[in-house]
Design a protein around this motif. Structure first.
Motif, mmCIF file in Angstrom:
data_model
loop_
_atom_site.group_PDB
_atom_site.id
_atom_site.type_symbol
_atom_site.label_atom_id
_atom_site.label_comp_id
_atom_site.label_asym_id
_atom_site.label_seq_id
_atom_site.Cartn_x
_atom_site.Cartn_y
_atom_site.Cartn_z
ATOM 1 N N VAL A 1 8.805 8.683 0.678
ATOM 2 C CA VAL A 1 8.578 7.301 0.250
ATOM 3 C C VAL A 1 8.887 6.346 1.399
ATOM 4 N N VAL A 2 9.974 6.601 2.126
ATOM 5 C CA VAL A 2 10.278 5.751 3.283
ATOM 6 C C VAL A 2 9.110 5.802 4.261
ATOM 7 N N GLY A 3 8.589 6.995 4.491
ATOM 8 C CA GLY A 3 7.448 7.129 5.397
ATOM 9 C C GLY A 3 6.270 6.299 4.937
ATOM 10 N N MET A 4 6.053 6.281 3.638
ATOM 11 C CA MET A 4 4.893 5.543 3.133
ATOM 12 C C MET A 4 5.120 4.038 3.188
ATOM 13 N N ILE A 5 6.283 3.572 2.763
ATOM 14 C CA ILE A 5 6.447 2.115 2.707
ATOM 15 C C ILE A 5 6.793 1.509 4.057
ATOM 16 N N THR A 6 7.186 2.300 5.031
ATOM 17 C CA THR A 6 7.398 1.689 6.337
ATOM 18 C C THR A 6 6.138 1.821 7.168
ATOM 19 N N GLY A 7 5.119 2.312 6.550
ATOM 20 C CA GLY A 7 3.828 2.145 7.151
ATOM 21 C C GLY A 7 3.373 3.277 7.997
ATOM 22 N N SER A 8 2.101 3.290 8.085
ATOM 23 C CA SER A 8 1.485 4.327 8.861
ATOM 24 C C SER A 8 0.669 3.597 9.903
ATOM 25 N N VAL A 9 0.934 3.886 11.143
ATOM 26 C CA VAL A 9 0.201 3.195 12.196
ATOM 27 C C VAL A 9 -1.272 3.546 12.103
ATOM 28 N N VAL A 10 -1.560 4.758 11.629
ATOM 29 C CA VAL A 10 -2.963 5.160 11.530
ATOM 30 C C VAL A 10 -3.693 4.282 10.516
ATOM 31 N N VAL A 11 -3.054 4.096 9.357
ATOM 32 C CA VAL A 11 -3.673 3.257 8.337
ATOM 33 C C VAL A 11 -3.833 1.827 8.853
ATOM 34 N N ASP A 12 -2.801 1.313 9.517
ATOM 35 C CA ASP A 12 -2.884 -0.054 10.025
ATOM 36 C C ASP A 12 -3.989 -0.198 11.055
ATOM 37 N N VAL A 13 -4.118 0.796 11.922
ATOM 38 C CA VAL A 13 -5.129 0.695 12.974
ATOM 39 C C VAL A 13 -6.534 0.823 12.383
ATOM 40 N N ILE A 14 -6.705 1.783 11.496
ATOM 41 C CA ILE A 14 -8.049 2.014 10.977
ATOM 42 C C ILE A 14 -8.494 0.892 10.045
ATOM 43 N N PHE A 15 -7.576 0.419 9.210
ATOM 44 C CA PHE A 15 -7.994 -0.573 8.217
ATOM 45 C C PHE A 15 -7.589 -2.004 8.564
ATOM 46 N N SER A 16 -7.032 -2.217 9.754
ATOM 47 C CA SER A 16 -6.646 -3.579 10.169
ATOM 48 C C SER A 16 -5.882 -4.317 9.079
ATOM 49 N N THR A 17 -4.874 -3.676 8.524
ATOM 50 C CA THR A 17 -4.165 -4.284 7.406
ATOM 51 C C THR A 17 -3.139 -5.310 7.850
ATOM 52 N N TYR B 1 0.829 -1.211 0.000
ATOM 53 C CA TYR B 1 0.000 0.000 0.000
ATOM 54 C C TYR B 1 0.862 1.258 0.000
ATOM 55 N N GLY B 2 2.108 1.155 0.507
ATOM 56 C CA GLY B 2 3.015 2.304 0.500
ATOM 57 C C GLY B 2 3.447 2.685 -0.909
ATOM 58 N N LEU B 3 3.822 1.679 -1.703
ATOM 59 C CA LEU B 3 4.273 1.990 -3.069
ATOM 60 C C LEU B 3 3.126 2.536 -3.907
ATOM 61 N N TRP B 4 1.948 1.931 -3.780
ATOM 62 C CA TRP B 4 0.800 2.464 -4.509
ATOM 63 C C TRP B 4 0.523 3.903 -4.086
ATOM 64 N N SER B 5 0.629 4.153 -2.780
ATOM 65 C CA SER B 5 0.386 5.518 -2.304
ATOM 66 C C SER B 5 1.400 6.472 -2.902
ATOM 67 N N ALA B 6 2.672 6.042 -2.971
ATOM 68 C CA ALA B 6 3.717 6.900 -3.531
ATOM 69 C C ALA B 6 3.409 7.205 -4.994
ATOM 70 N N ILE B 7 2.995 6.171 -5.734
ATOM 71 C CA ILE B 7 2.707 6.374 -7.159
ATOM 72 C C ILE B 7 1.542 7.350 -7.325
ATOM 73 N N VAL B 8 0.482 7.098 -6.568
ATOM 74 C CA VAL B 8 -0.692 7.964 -6.655
ATOM 75 C C VAL B 8 -0.332 9.399 -6.258
ATOM 76 N N LEU C 1 -8.898 1.847 -0.199
ATOM 77 C CA LEU C 1 -9.102 2.851 0.856
ATOM 78 C C LEU C 1 -7.809 3.192 1.613
ATOM 79 N N PRO C 2 -6.991 2.196 2.003
ATOM 80 C CA PRO C 2 -5.729 2.562 2.660
ATOM 81 C C PRO C 2 -4.864 3.469 1.786
ATOM 82 N N VAL C 3 -4.819 3.183 0.463
ATOM 83 C CA VAL C 3 -3.975 3.995 -0.421
ATOM 84 C C VAL C 3 -4.511 5.424 -0.488
ATOM 85 N N VAL C 4 -5.814 5.566 -0.622
ATOM 86 C CA VAL C 4 -6.386 6.915 -0.684
ATOM 87 C C VAL C 4 -6.088 7.663 0.623
ATOM 88 N N ALA C 5 -6.324 6.978 1.740
ATOM 89 C CA ALA C 5 -6.126 7.638 3.034
ATOM 90 C C ALA C 5 -4.681 8.052 3.237
#
Lengths: 547, 307
Positions: free
Chosen positions: B241-257, B101-108, B177-181
């Motif tokens: 990009v590092v921030g995106m691919i090493t994850g966002s705790v918010v995204v993980d918590v909200i979307f249970s990824t 989801y990090g790489l997709w987010s970076a691309i978007v 949804l995780p990518v958009v968020a």
């Protein structure tokens, strides 16, 4: 290749659907003659990833539910929390109450088809008590007072010397070091469940992974994705499999309770917790789905009565004034607002065989309590006309705990003129602070019963208890509990012990918990009368939506 | 160039070692330990558990053993909190999720951010510019912990179009949804950086020259202005990009990824020392790598830079 797997999956699905519908045609009714839904699955929300699902190591409530579905102990609980047969069909107690002999059913099998034997229990109990296993729930084995357990736990004796023996494959003998009237209740706890020796020896710590795990309960582990989900499917080898309705049970790990509620409302979940304070609204909007049932946990504040704490709090009358000034009705009605009840004792009111002892404070109105509190505080020389008092309230970081601390702080301020300092700490720091009694006032605590008996609560305030974070000692209290362990009728002793707590107030009980959740009304069989909230997926089923 | 890369990689080793030491010190300075529980464990159990994880050793020994195991066997040790899993297992399970989801987010974020910024700059002070700036300020003002629940409310509860969480091996419905968020606020930053740097570039002499030669505007922008205008975006992208691919705790918590961000935060709360260290090293190594990649790209885009 890909297409082929799809085709095969399609064929398999058709076959399942065919056989499923064939089965359903003859087997469409539930235990009480209800029409069952075709979809027999149950999906529920859990807060966090389980530290372990190894029965001997399970340490949390949610892990215990998984343990009860994957494994089965000697005894189970029914929908009211009564002890009913599990792997054992029954047990006999010797006249002195020190030896229990369990008879195991001969059709109990592991999911690999092997029989469940008395030896499996011996292995499991030795493993749980063995210091080398390093189980955080090892103390539970100590609580069971099995012969030699303290020496085994301390590493002074070999685990094989534990007082539990397999007389034959279907007879398990347990020798206790003292009679425990509630011993049968204790073997419904996951720590005592059997574990598969061969599998554990083959895979080590990884035996709990899907594919490795062998279990003896109504379900087997089919998927486990950490921080995402765990899926259990029906175990065809289970001895009572024909009376198990749910085919699949899924726990989704959703940290955020509001998020979980949205997904419940969108139909992705069959059960989820109600976020704090939302019960009144939800029970109005969804009266059939919002549920509040008593749960055997008590919320209270420890008072630091040691010399490290505030000198004022070493005085009993000051503690009594603080206790009286807490308006518990306001807290349960306006702050927690989920069917909790005001607490004036440590032991939960719904505990089996327990009755909350009479106390003056219970019968008074809050005005009367406040007046009495003001008098007591003034007499002790504190408050508006005396020495100013500033009490620290420490709690682990959480909105719910903060709201309660704010409310109590205001009550103390308004009624008694006592100032408060709120201090929140994240969990691990908080445990250290509280355990070291490094706080100048009161510390939030909560305790849940490990078994449905008053001693599971009262034990924690014994002088040598690891959870007695008030630093309070009372020989009379300890003696009462020791006596209760062997007493024919322990209730009066428990009530006397409660009276001592009520008199000396090393803790200020605040409220009795309730479990508040949303549950799809098509799911039946949930044990709402079981105050420990010990549910078994094998007892649940989904009824067809009524036309 | 090759010598430069080797030199940078050589510097990375002491940097990572420093990171290890510093994290160790911070970890042990924090009160509480991984095995504190409400009912304190009996001393002999505590001793056994500590021996199992080597916590009975002096700090320097723990640190040394750790570094040796990591360097020689790439073994990050067992998790203290999850008995049946090692840190390698946890990273192997969580990192691919986050990476996806990090790489997709970076691309978007890059595609939409750059497009928005360029359009806004070309049509400066027109309604197009105002709309683009409005969108990017709006997106930035909506942090992902607000954005996430709103997305679930709209797309899951109201419209019933997408699942509200879960990952299920990264099927597309669960990724959207995780990518958009995650990508919106990055997209907003990229759009604003692109816009201002594009404006600056468009006002410079060589662009005036290009225009004076009579080149069509499209050619001026694509061939001449875009590359230099993207330099500030590029330096922003390294850490982003590092921030995106090493994850966002918010995204993980909200979307249970089940991504790595959630493990990282939980491990800090639970004092799961091994997991903290493992993920810290992972993030450190990725940061170093991406900064290097950005610097190399710099040289490629800007002919004035030579290493």
């Amino acid at each position: 290749m890909k297409l082929k797997t799809h085709l095969m999956a399609g064929t398999a699905a058709t076959l399942v659907a065919l056989s499923g519908s064939a089965l359903l045609a003859q087997d469409m009714t539930g235990p009480n003659g209800e029409t069952l839904a075709e979809n027999q699955t149950f999906t529920y929300r859990v807060l966090d990833e389980f530290p372990s699902i190894d029965p001997n190591l399970i340490e949390d409530v949610e892990g215990s539910a998984i343990g009860r579905n994957l494994f089965e102990g000697l005894m189970n609980q029914d929908s009211e929390g009564n002890v009913v047969p599990g792997v054992a069909t029954g047990y006999e107690v010797s006249d002195d109450g020190m030896t229990y002999t369990f008879t195991l059913r001969d059709d109990a099998r592991w999911s690999n088809g092997e029989p469940v034997t008395a030896g499996d229990f011996v292995y499991s109990w030795q493993r749980a008590a063995d210091p080398a296993t390093a189980s955080e729930y090892q103390w539970y084995m100590g609580l069971m007072a099995i012969e030699n357990v303290d020496a085994v736990m301390a590493g002074e004796m070999e685990p094989s010397e534990l007082g539990v023996t397999a007389v034959d494959d279907h007879t398990l003998e347990v020798r206790l070091s003292q009679p425990l009237p509630y011993f049968a209740q204790m073997v419904t706890h996951t720590t005592t469940f059997p574990v598969p020796q061969a599998t554990i020896e083959e895979f080590g710590d990884a035996w709990t992974q899907p594919g490795n795990m062998v279990s003896n309960g109504a379900y087997v582990l089919s998927e486990r994705v950490p921080q995402e989900r765990i899926v259990l499917t029906k175990n065809p080898e289970y001895w009572d499999a024909e009376n198990v309705y749910l085919e699949e049970v899924t726990a989704l790990i959703i940290n955020d309770e509001n998020q979980a509620l949205t997904r419940y409302l969108a139909g992705e979940l069959d059960q989820t917790d109600v976020p704090a304070g939302q019960y009144p609204r939800l029970s109005e909007e969804y009266p059939e789905q919002a549920v509040s049932v008593p749960n055997l946990c008590t919320y209270y504040y420890n008072v630091n009565v040691t010399e490290a704490g505030l000198p004022a709090l070493q005085e009993q009358s000051v503690r009594q004034a603080l206790n009286l000034a807490i308006d518990r009705d306001v807290i349960v009605e306006n702050v927690t607002a989920g069917g909790q009840r005001p607490a004036y004792s440590l032991t939960h009111w719904a505990t089996a065989g327990f009755e909350v002892p009479e106390a003056d404070i219970i019968g008074m109105t809050q005005e009367e309590r406040n007046t009495m509190a003001q008098e007591m505080l003034a007499e002790a020389g504190y408050g508006p006309d005396g020495e100013p008092l500033n009490v620290e309230i420490i709690y682990n970081t959480s909105d719910a705990h903060r709201s309660i601390a704010v409310a109590i702080g205001q009550m103390w301020q308004q009624t008694l003129g006592v100032e408060t300092t709120l201090s929140n700490q994240e969990w691990q720091t908080y445990l250290t602070t509280r355990g070291d009694k490094n706080y100048q006032g009161v510390a939030r605590a909560g305790w849940c019963a490990d078994y449905n008996e008053a001693s599971s609560f009262l034990d924690i305030m014994q002088s040598d208890s690891g959870y007695n974070d008030s630093g309070w000692t009372n020989e009379e209290y300890d003696a009462l509990l020791a006596e209760a362990r062997t007493a024919e009728d322990p209730l009066p002793l428990y009530q006397q012990a409660e009276a001592i707590i009520q008199e000396e107030l090393p803790i200020l009980p605040i409220y009795f918990y309730s479990t508040v959740f949303m549950m799809d009304d098509a799911i039946e069989g949930y044990p709402l009368e079981n105050a420990q909230d010990n549910w078994y997926a094998k007892d649940l089923y989904r009824v067809a939506e009524s036309e | 160039m090759f010598a430069y890369i080797v030199r940078r990689l050589a510097v990375a080793v002491p940097t990572l070692l420093f990171l290890v030491v510093f994290s160790f010190v911070l970890m042990f300075a924090a009160p509480g330990g991984p095995f504190n529980s409400e009912r304190p464990l009996p001393p002999q159990i505590m001793a056994n558990i500590e021996a199992r994880y080597g916590l009975d050793q002096p700090y320097w020994k723990q640190m040394w053993d750790y570094v040796v195991a990591v360097v020689t066997q790439f073994d990050f040790g067992p998790s203290f909190q999850y008995r049946d899993r090692t840190v390698n297992d946890i990273i192997a399970q969580g990192f691919p999720v986050t990476l996806t989801y990090g790489l997709w987010s970076a691309i978007v974020a890059v595609i939409f951010g750059v497009a928005l910024g360029v359009v806004a700059a070309i049509r400066q002070n027109s309604w197009v510019d105002y709309t683009a700036v409005g969108i990017s300020i709006g997106a930035q003002a909506l942090p992902n912990f607000v954005m996430g629940p709103i997305l679930v409310l709209v797309f899951t509860l109201w419209l019933g179009l997408l699942p509200g969480g879960g990952w299920y091996g990264g099927q597309w419905q669960y990724v959207i949804l995780p990518v958009v968020a995650l990508s919106t606020s990055y997209m907003a930053s990229i759009a604003r950086i692109t816009r201002s740097s594009m404006l600056e570039t468009l006002n410079s002499n060589f662009i005036r020259t290009a225009k004076a030669k009579g080149l069509p505007m499209r050619r001026v922008i694509v061939r001449h202005a875009l590359k230099p205008a993207l330099l500030p975006v590029l330096s922003y992208l390294g850490p982003a990009v590092v921030g995106m691919i090493t994850g966002s705790v918010v995204v993980d918590v909200i979307f249970s990824t089940g991504g790595i961000g959630q493990f990282f935060v939980n491990s800090a709360f639970n004092r799961d020392y091994a997991v903290i260290m493992g993920i810290t090293i992972l993030v450190g190594a990725l940061t170093i790598t991406f900064n290097l990649i950005v610097d190399i790209l710099y040289a490629w885009i800007d002919p004035r830079i030579r290493y």
